[in-house]
Design an enzyme around this catalytic site. Sequence first.
Site, PDB file in Angstrom:
ATOM      1  N   ARG A   1       0.848  -1.220   0.000  1.00 41.33           N
ATOM      2  CA  ARG A   1       0.000   0.000   0.000  1.00 41.33           C
ATOM      3  C   ARG A   1       0.872   1.255   0.000  1.00 41.33           C
ATOM      4  NH1 ARG A   1      -2.224  -3.988   0.202  1.00 41.33           N
ATOM      5  NH2 ARG A   1      -2.151  -3.635  -2.025  1.00 41.33           N
TER       6      ARG A   1
ATOM      7  N   ASN B   1      -7.814   9.647   5.623  1.00 42.98           N
ATOM      8  CA  ASN B   1      -6.883   8.940   4.744  1.00 42.98           C
ATOM      9  C   ASN B   1      -5.497   8.823   5.374  1.00 42.98           C
ATOM     10  OD1 ASN B   1      -8.985   8.866   2.895  1.00 42.98           O
ATOM     11  ND2 ASN B   1      -8.316  10.756   1.887  1.00 42.98           N
TER      12      ASN B   1
ATOM     13  N   HIS C   1      -6.353   8.721  11.233  1.00 43.71           N
ATOM     14  CA  HIS C   1      -6.032   7.292  11.259  1.00 43.71           C
ATOM     15  C   HIS C   1      -4.556   7.006  10.989  1.00 43.71           C
ATOM     16  CE1 HIS C   1     -10.551   6.792  10.183  1.00 43.71           C
ATOM     17  NE2 HIS C   1     -10.372   6.890  11.480  1.00 43.71           N
TER      18      HIS C   1
ATOM     19  N   GLY D   1     -15.696  13.165  -0.274  1.00 44.52           N
ATOM     20  CA  GLY D   1     -15.310  11.786  -0.554  1.00 44.52           C
ATOM     21  C   GLY D   1     -15.367  10.822   0.612  1.00 44.52           C
TER      22      GLY D   1
END
Length: 227
Positions: free
Chosen positions: A56, A87, A104, A170
Amino acid sequence: MKHIVVFTGAGISAESGLKTFRGSDGLWEGYRVEDVATPEAWKRDPERVQHFYNVRRKAVLEAKPNAAHLALVALEDKYRVTIVTQNIDDLHERAGSSRVLHLHGLITKAQSDINPSLTYPIAGSEIRMGECCELGSQLRPHVVWFGEPVPAMGTAIGICRQADIFIVVGTSLQVYPAAGLLDEIPVRAAKYFIDPQASTLSRLSDVTCVDDKATVAVPILVEKLMA
């Protein structure tokens, strides 16, 4: 100077080519979330979790900020702007935004396995097994997993309470505790919600919903706010 708070989710990063957190089948790029994004998964199979985030991270480093990220930077010429993001990528920072709070965590950093306040930059895209913090514990991704506390929530609540204008971009507004920030927005604040399903998903009152993707709608809204 008015304060704009922008709350962003996976949708804005998806337009830079980064996969959203969970697909319609409940999987994250073929993995069960329980197998790669929980403390239990890390204890069970740390090498698997480490590999997942290394892949990732490589994708994040290869991605580029899109028109929505760049448009938000322009707001700083007229407003005090704080971005609160769910994000874990650094696209807001690379676009040039000066105040970004990651609820996060940030995948481009590592943290101690036993003390999450010990964080370190990562050289390249990989954290290797055997790489340890100053306490001698294995380094892991600086990401808040399911079942872990969200240390930045208190700071985020304080930021949202100071908003004159609140923009959501979003995100489904369904993931807690982050979605609870909506309850902290002042009643007087102007509110905008940008998402292809904004009108369906919104639980905000007195909100302007724009049912479009971020790269289209954010530059238009920014132009309006800068006029």
